[in-house]
Design a protein around this motif. Structure first.
Motif, PDB file in Angstrom:
ATOM      1  N   GLN A 153      53.023  -7.269  72.265  1.00 56.54           N
ATOM      2  CA  GLN A 153      51.754  -6.825  72.825  1.00 56.54           C
ATOM      3  C   GLN A 153      50.582  -7.184  71.920  1.00 56.54           C
ATOM      4  OE1 GLN A 153      52.020  -5.605  75.798  1.00 56.54           O
ATOM      5  NE2 GLN A 153      54.227  -5.270  75.793  1.00 56.54           N
ATOM      6  N   GLU A 154      50.853  -7.705  70.749  1.00 54.40           N
ATOM      7  CA  GLU A 154      49.807  -8.153  69.834  1.00 54.40           C
ATOM      8  C   GLU A 154      49.694  -9.679  69.989  1.00 54.40           C
ATOM      9  OE1 GLU A 154      47.422  -7.508  67.915  1.00 54.40           O
ATOM     10  OE2 GLU A 154      47.355  -9.446  66.912  1.00 54.40           O
ATOM     11  N   SER A 155      48.478 -10.142  70.259  1.00 53.95           N
ATOM     12  CA  SER A 155      48.325 -11.545  70.665  1.00 53.95           C
ATOM     13  C   SER A 155      48.651 -12.532  69.549  1.00 53.95           C
ATOM     14  CB  SER A 155      46.899 -11.792  71.174  1.00 53.95           C
ATOM     15  OG  SER A 155      45.964 -11.585  70.142  1.00 53.95           O
ATOM     16  N   SER A 156      48.525 -12.136  68.303  1.00 63.14           N
ATOM     17  CA  SER A 156      48.786 -13.083  67.214  1.00 63.14           C
ATOM     18  C   SER A 156      50.270 -13.193  66.884  1.00 63.14           C
ATOM     19  CB  SER A 156      48.021 -12.662  65.956  1.00 63.14           C
ATOM     20  OG  SER A 156      48.468 -11.401  65.512  1.00 63.14           O
ATOM     21  N   VAL A 157      51.092 -12.389  67.554  1.00 60.45           N
ATOM     22  CA  VAL A 157      52.526 -12.376  67.251  1.00 60.45           C
ATOM     23  C   VAL A 157      53.293 -12.981  68.421  1.00 60.45           C
ATOM     24  CG1 VAL A 157      54.523 -10.931  66.730  1.00 60.45           C
ATOM     25  CG2 VAL A 157      52.279 -10.317  65.842  1.00 60.45           C
ATOM     26  N   HIS A 158      54.235 -13.837  68.119  1.00 59.61           N
ATOM     27  CA  HIS A 158      55.111 -14.381  69.155  1.00 59.61           C
ATOM     28  C   HIS A 158      56.556 -14.036  68.788  1.00 59.61           C
ATOM     29  CE1 HIS A 158      56.572 -16.796  72.380  1.00 59.61           C
ATOM     30  NE2 HIS A 158      57.233 -17.612  71.589  1.00 59.61           N
ATOM     31  N   SER A 216      56.863 -14.685  64.786  1.00 60.43           N
ATOM     32  CA  SER A 216      55.941 -15.470  63.974  1.00 60.43           C
ATOM     33  C   SER A 216      54.542 -14.916  64.156  1.00 60.43           C
ATOM     34  CB  SER A 216      55.991 -16.941  64.373  1.00 60.43           C
ATOM     35  OG  SER A 216      55.665 -17.082  65.740  1.00 60.43           O
ATOM     36  N   THR A 217      53.748 -15.054  63.114  1.00 62.33           N
ATOM     37  CA  THR A 217      52.368 -14.607  63.160  1.00 62.33           C
ATOM     38  C   THR A 217      51.483 -15.747  62.676  1.00 62.33           C
ATOM     39  OG1 THR A 217      53.144 -12.433  62.478  1.00 62.33           O
ATOM     40  CG2 THR A 217      50.780 -12.804  62.411  1.00 62.33           C
ATOM     41  N   HIS A 218      50.542 -16.140  63.503  1.00 67.14           N
ATOM     42  CA  HIS A 218      49.648 -17.239  63.120  1.00 67.14           C
ATOM     43  C   HIS A 218      50.436 -18.473  62.700  1.00 67.14           C
ATOM     44  CE1 HIS A 218      46.003 -14.420  62.158  1.00 67.14           C
ATOM     45  NE2 HIS A 218      46.206 -14.602  63.448  1.00 67.14           N
ATOM     46  N   GLY A 219      51.571 -18.693  63.304  1.00 66.12           N
ATOM     47  CA  GLY A 219      52.370 -19.865  62.968  1.00 66.12           C
ATOM     48  C   GLY A 219      53.330 -19.655  61.824  1.00 66.12           C
ATOM     49  N   ALA A 220      53.203 -18.545  61.103  1.00 70.14           N
ATOM     50  CA  ALA A 220      54.131 -18.265  60.007  1.00 70.14           C
ATOM     51  C   ALA A 220      55.434 -17.724  60.596  1.00 70.14           C
ATOM     52  CB  ALA A 220      53.527 -17.250  59.049  1.00 70.14           C
ATOM     53  N   THR A 221      56.553 -18.304  60.185  1.00 73.06           N
ATOM     54  CA  THR A 221      57.831 -17.940  60.774  1.00 73.06           C
ATOM     55  C   THR A 221      58.306 -16.582  60.274  1.00 73.06           C
ATOM     56  OG1 THR A 221      59.029 -19.037  59.009  1.00 73.06           O
ATOM     57  CG2 THR A 221      58.490 -20.360  60.939  1.00 73.06           C
ATOM     58  N   SER A 222      59.426 -16.117  60.845  1.00 72.43           N
ATOM     59  CA  SER A 222      59.929 -14.782  60.531  1.00 72.43           C
ATOM     60  C   SER A 222      60.090 -14.554  59.031  1.00 72.43           C
ATOM     61  CB  SER A 222      61.288 -14.580  61.188  1.00 72.43           C
ATOM     62  OG  SER A 222      61.214 -13.621  62.194  1.00 72.43           O
ATOM     63  N   ALA A 223      60.643 -15.521  58.342  1.00 71.31           N
ATOM     64  CA  ALA A 223      60.868 -15.344  56.909  1.00 71.31           C
ATOM     65  C   ALA A 223      59.563 -15.352  56.132  1.00 71.31           C
ATOM     66  CB  ALA A 223      61.794 -16.436  56.396  1.00 71.31           C
ATOM     67  N   GLN A 224      58.478 -15.784  56.781  1.00 69.18           N
ATOM     68  CA  GLN A 224      57.173 -15.804  56.107  1.00 69.18           C
ATOM     69  C   GLN A 224      56.344 -14.579  56.458  1.00 69.18           C
ATOM     70  OE1 GLN A 224      55.990 -19.555  57.696  1.00 69.18           O
ATOM     71  NE2 GLN A 224      56.979 -20.739  56.087  1.00 69.18           N
ATOM     72  N   ASN A 225      56.995 -13.591  57.058  1.00 75.94           N
ATOM     73  CA  ASN A 225      56.364 -12.300  57.324  1.00 75.94           C
ATOM     74  C   ASN A 225      57.251 -11.234  56.682  1.00 75.94           C
ATOM     75  OD1 ASN A 225      54.170 -12.827  59.606  1.00 75.94           O
ATOM     76  ND2 ASN A 225      55.943 -14.108  60.032  1.00 75.94           N
ATOM     77  N   THR A 226      56.649 -10.232  56.117  1.00 75.46           N
ATOM     78  CA  THR A 226      57.469  -9.260  55.390  1.00 75.46           C
ATOM     79  C   THR A 226      57.440  -7.896  56.069  1.00 75.46           C
ATOM     80  OG1 THR A 226      58.024  -8.587  53.138  1.00 75.46           O
ATOM     81  CG2 THR A 226      55.734  -8.339  53.789  1.00 75.46           C
ATOM     82  N   VAL A 227      58.550  -7.193  55.952  1.00 73.35           N
ATOM     83  CA  VAL A 227      58.663  -5.832  56.501  1.00 73.35           C
ATOM     84  C   VAL A 227      58.876  -4.875  55.331  1.00 73.35           C
ATOM     85  CG1 VAL A 227      59.971  -4.314  58.038  1.00 73.35           C
ATOM     86  CG2 VAL A 227      59.658  -6.712  58.646  1.00 73.35           C
ATOM     87  N   LEU A 228      58.076  -3.820  55.284  1.00 74.63           N
ATOM     88  CA  LEU A 228      58.179  -2.812  54.226  1.00 74.63           C
ATOM     89  C   LEU A 228      58.696  -1.517  54.819  1.00 74.63           C
ATOM     90  CD1 LEU A 228      54.660  -3.316  52.563  1.00 74.63           C
ATOM     91  CD2 LEU A 228      56.812  -4.366  51.863  1.00 74.63           C
TER      92      LEU A 228
END
Lengths: 353, 630
Positions: free
Chosen positions: B66-71, B84-96
């Motif tokens: 539901q967030e447009s920058s996330v696919h 992915s966010t802004h083209g950054a793949t899953s491993a390039q996004n972090t979960v805390l």
């Protein structure tokens, strides 16, 4: 407003009075008649294979001709294609989709589907209405009735049956080992569709040719143990007397890193060729009378498949690049000079002339 | 049978409860803030802020699209979900999780389908900042936090039924006193996922049924917090999750998949927190244990045995943070972290350790904010380039302000990349690059109208992108092969209107993303100049929400643009699609208990779409939920 109506009326009359030039009638029947079919496996987990067509006379290439002709994709992992001129059919072996598509060789329109495989790899006709298909996972050869396009019989083989070679009333099947190891050829009598014998060769045989002297050459890839590389073994090139099925010569490749594949021969049967590596190899040429393996490649590259044009001896190879983009088909003269290169589909591997 | 039972409960609840008018929206109180208090310039969203009517037992895989920058990419609902966010793949996004980075050390990923929103209060921060969050924080940060419970005993019980024999249940038991807090949560979800679709890839487009996509997932978590005195508190949290999922295969394959994937995760953390006068300190330790098993009887190994791979990843993280408020405007923040990871099992064996030190200053005065951070990290024996980060927030007039931030971000290779047998490459370099974003924000109330606008431009470069390639001896191996640039615009707009018992809200967010391969280190690479695969260039989300007294209704529209699926030229795209979802919720209340009934109709236009090539997603489907609050 009236002017506009008049103009519209005049234009209508003009077009009505002057018939459009008649376009030449479509000639679908000869669209893909002369030329080479190239199979592209396609992305492994989430994609479809494609079929390309190359005309060696015009050097023109047309990609994805099956989808164009039928409106839907061919299926997952298009492994190989076989052209049967007698019935004007092309048999598309779709490995991961577990089927063989029967298509019109000239138009590529689908005629039928043969199902019941677990992992079909290669197709060859053995009689006018009979064909064999190797089934890699089930370790069988399926006997196909070409009248009904159904499987008539299933013959057990060694592990991972792949390429076949028709020899008189027999078919030799290379048991390439599948995910494991096998070191045999299976011999099948094509009259009775029964197993005739097993020929021991080297580890994981993958391809065979019969040379000008009527002797069988078998290329064995060797063991490629990903987990414990120390257990890997080098490939072997083995010459066998077809009359007695006994080894005449055995040439061992110098290292266990490269696993040669794709043995083919020239039209005269005096030269044999292979790729030094299964994923990215050089083209190697050897005279059948040579006492040892050649030390240098004929054509350097990162080739994925190899075949020779049976009428011209021109060398066709493919390069799958990174296996995620369109691969390249290269065409060389029999002397090794580059004639042409064209982009085809993802992971190009199979040819049919 | 279970579905009928829940429906019966629902019917009884409808009869038993008189309609009430109380709003049931709870304000989220963040208690695990860690660095987040510094993150004042990045756009952040919560499930509540973008999708009011998410089913109570939804996961991040349901919410983040539901967030447009996330696919989000998923083979089928409930299956492994990457994003992915802004083209950054899953491993390039972090979960805390409570400030602890929980991306798998083995894969670099976190599966969104295993992050239930009912277990936490997640906050999504758009934009990278490795200076603050370390490796992997290149595109975004998803922070899983806890909500401070209401005083005394509270209990929430959820039940949810849906299409394709989907059944979810959840419960929450909390106790809060001035000295002690306990939160116990449980979620269980199952589905046969046997939806039908028109198979457009076969002659005649026959109707097919999705096979091999069933799942069973459950989670349980326990949080304890002790307030030792007005200045100190201790907390400890355990989170166990288990997933037993089938693994669907490409619908071009005739046979159903027999592959199965099991995941088991143990996560535990504890912390000591101190705050007095000008000093604030946090010391924490976390233990992460992942176990996964992939079995496929159709694929055998070299010994002829069916594939049955088991792998284990253990991570231990110790960290300490200290913040000093020098004045009422100046703050100085420092952090130390040590992490040890070990992978073992059928396909990988290896260890790695990372140490980092971070410092930063923050200046806040009225609405002006500025900060600068610097991080140094040792990855095994390699000293990574220093990672700076700076941000600025400048008020202009009225509700208008400008924000800007930028920094150097990086991601160290996953342990699979380095240790996978065969082919792991221990010599891989980290992916890294600079990124920045500038934005204008406008927030204003005009009588009964509220307006919130934001426009942002972002750009980042990543060098040494890792990709697996075939190598010597037919063995695939990862290499640093590409340089990519991501840039684009994000627009967010929200207009609300309230009069009496009526409340309207219109919301829209649009993202335009260009993620191009600038340079490839291989010859003949056709990806150069092309959009990265599975990165839509355009995505938009719109919603209309109407609240009357306690009744809430919402219509959501999502547009996902065309994506490339590979770098070939034939059949290389998935077409754009539009999805419309409708949600309705209504609370009923009496003296002892509150009951919330919800209905969600998803993909009401029955649009055929795929997130991954040849894996169709469900057409029109429903979810009915009931929540009891005691």
């Amino acid at each position: 407003m009236k002017n506009v109506l008049y103009l519209g009326l005049v234009a209508t009359l003009l077009f009505a009075c002057e018939p459009e030039p008649t376009p030449p009638p479509p000639t679908p029947d000869i669209k893909y008649a002369d030329g080479i079919l190239i199979t592209n496996e396609g992305p492994f987990s989430s994609g479809s294979g494609t079929l390309s067509y190359y005309n060696p006379t015009t050097n023109a290439v047309e990609n994805d001709i099956f989808q164009t002709a039928n409106g839907y994709p061919v299926g997952s992992i298009l492994q190989s294609v076989y052209s049967y001129q007698a019935t004007n059919r092309a048999y598309l072996v779709v490995n991961n989709s577990q089927k063989v598509i029967v298509a019109n060789r000239n138009t590529m329109a689908e005629v039928a589907e043969i199902t019941g495989f677990s992992s079909p790899r290669y197709f060859t006709t053995v009689a006018s209405q009979k064909a064999y298909v190797t089934d890699w996972v089930s370790n069988t050869v399926k006997v196909i009735n070409l009248n009904t396009n159904t499987i008539d019989k299933s013959l057990p083989t060694g592990q991972g049956p792949e390429r076949m070679l028709v020899y008189g009333s027999r078919v030799l099947v290379a048991n390439s080992g599948g995910f494991g190891v096998d070191s045999t050829l299976t011999v099948i009598n094509t009259f009775s569709d029964e197993l005739q014998s097993t020929i021991p060769v080297g580890h994981n045989p993958n391809s065979m040719v019969i040379d000008a002297n009527g002797q069988l050459w078998v290329l064995c890839g060797g063991i490629n143990d990903f987990v414990t590389p120390a257990n890997s073994t080098p490939g072997k090139l083995i010459k066998i007397d077809l009359a007695t099925f006994t080894k005449i010569a055995e040439l061992t490749f110098p290292n266990a890193v490269d696993h040669p594949t794709g043995l083919v021969k020239n039209n005269a049967g005096t030269l044999i060729y292979w790729l030094s590596n299964g994923y990215a190899g050089n083209v190697v040429e050897m005279n059948i009378s040579a006492p040892a393996l050649p030390s240098a490649a004929k054509i350097n590259g990162t080739f994925y498949s190899l075949v020779l044009d049976p009428s011209t001896d021109e060398i066709y190879t493919t390069d799958a690049l990174d296996f995620q983009q369109d691969g390249v088909m290269y065409r060389f003269s029999s002397g090794g000079a580059l004639i042409d290169s064209v982009l085809v589909g993802i992971i190009p591997g199979g040819f049919s002339f | 049978m279970k579905n009928r039972f829940l429906l019966l409960l629902l019917a009884l609840a409808c009869r038993a409860f008189a309609q009430q008018t109380d709003s049931l929206l709870h304000e989220v109180t963040v208690i695990e803030d860690r660095y987040l208090w510094l993150k004042t310039v990045q756009f952040s969203v919560t499930p509540d802020s973008i999708q009011k009517l998410l089913p109570p037992l939804a996961t991040a895989a349901d919410w983040l699209p539901q967030e447009s920058s996330v696919h989000v990419r998923q083979y089928a609902p409930g299956m492994v979900a990457s994003y992915s966010t802004h083209g950054a793949t899953s491993a390039q996004n972090t979960v805390l999780w409570g400030g602890i980075p929980i991306n798998s050390a083995a894969t670099g990923l976190t599966d969104l389908a295993l992050l239930p929103t009912s277990l936490f209060s997640p906050v999504f921060l758009r934009g990278g900042s490795s200076a603050q969050f370390g490796s992997g924080a290149m595109g975004s940060v998803l922070a899983l936090q806890n909500v401070q419970p209401d005083a005394g005993w509270n209990c929430v019980i959820n039940g949810q039924v849906g299409s394709f024999n989907t059944l979810s249940t959840g419960s929450e038991l909390t106790y809060a006193s001035p000295k002690f807090t306990s939160q116990t949560r449980f979620v269980r979800a199952t589905s046969e996922n046997n939806y039908t679709f028109k198979n457009r890839y076969r002659a005649g487009q026959p109707k097919d049924t999705m096979q091999g996509a069933a799942y069973l997932i459950w989670h349980v978590s326990q949080l304890f917090e002790w307030k030792l005195n007005p200045h100190q508190r201790l907390d400890a949290e355990v989170w166990y999750s288990f997933a037993d999922r089938e693994s669907p295969i490409n619908i071009l394959v005739n046979a159903p998949s027999q592959a199965k994937l099991k995941d088991e995760n143990w996560r535990a953390r504890t912390g000591w927190h101190f705050a007095k006068n000008k000093h604030k300190a946090d010391v924490g330790y976390a233990f992460l244990h992942e176990w996964e098993r992939y079995a496929n009887p159709l694929v055998t190994d070299i010994a002829g045995k069916p594939t049955d791979d088991t792998n284990r990843t253990v991570s231990q993280i110790a960290r300490a943070d200290y913040v000093f408020a020098a004045t009422k405007n100046w703050f100085w923040q420092n952090g130390l972290q040590y992490r040890f990871d070990k992978v073992s099992g059928s396909n990988r064996i290896g260890t790695q350790h990372t140490s980092s030190a971070q410092t930063g200053v923050l200046f806040k005065r009225n609405h002006l904010e500025a900060q600068a951070n610097l991080r140094a990290e040792w990855w095994n024996d390699r000293f990574l380039p220093l990672s700076p980060f700076a941000s600025l927030k400048v008020p202009v007039f009225g509700g208008l302000n400008f924000t800007a931030f930028g920094g150097y971000n990086y991601r160290v290779p996953s342990m699979n990349d380095r240790f996978w047998v065969p082919g792991g490459n221990p010599d891989l370099l980290p992916e890294s690059g600079w990124s920045y974003e500038v934005a204008a924000n406008y927030l204003r109330q005009f009588g009964r109208f509220g307006l919130n606008l934001r426009a942002a431009y972002y750009r980042s470069n990543i060098t040494n992108l890792i990709q697996w390639l075939p190598g010597i001896g037919s063995i695939w191996s990862p290499e640093n092969v590409k340089q990519v640039r991501m840039q684009g615009f994000d627009f967010n707009a929200e207009l609300s209107y309230q009069k009496g018992n009526h409340f309207f809200r219109l919301r829209g967010s649009w993202s335009f993303n260009q993620s191009h391969v600038l340079h490839a280190y291989q010859v003949n690479d056709q990806s150069v100049g092309k959009q990265l695969i599975y990165q839509p260039q355009i995505k938009g989300v719109h919603s209309i929400q109407y609240v009357y007294k306690s009744l809430t209704a919402q219509l959501t529209h999502r547009f996902v643009g065309e994506v490339f699926t590979h770098y070939g030229t034939v059949g290389n795209t998935l077409p754009a699609y539009n999805l419309f979802d409708v949600g309705l919720t209504h609370p009923l209340k009496n003296r002892w208990i509150t009951c919330i009934i919800g209905l969600n109709l998803n993909n009401i236009t029955n649009t055929y779409y795929e997130n991954i090539s040849f894996f169709p997603m469900p057409g029109v489907n429903y979810q009915i939920s009931i929540t009891f609050q005691l």
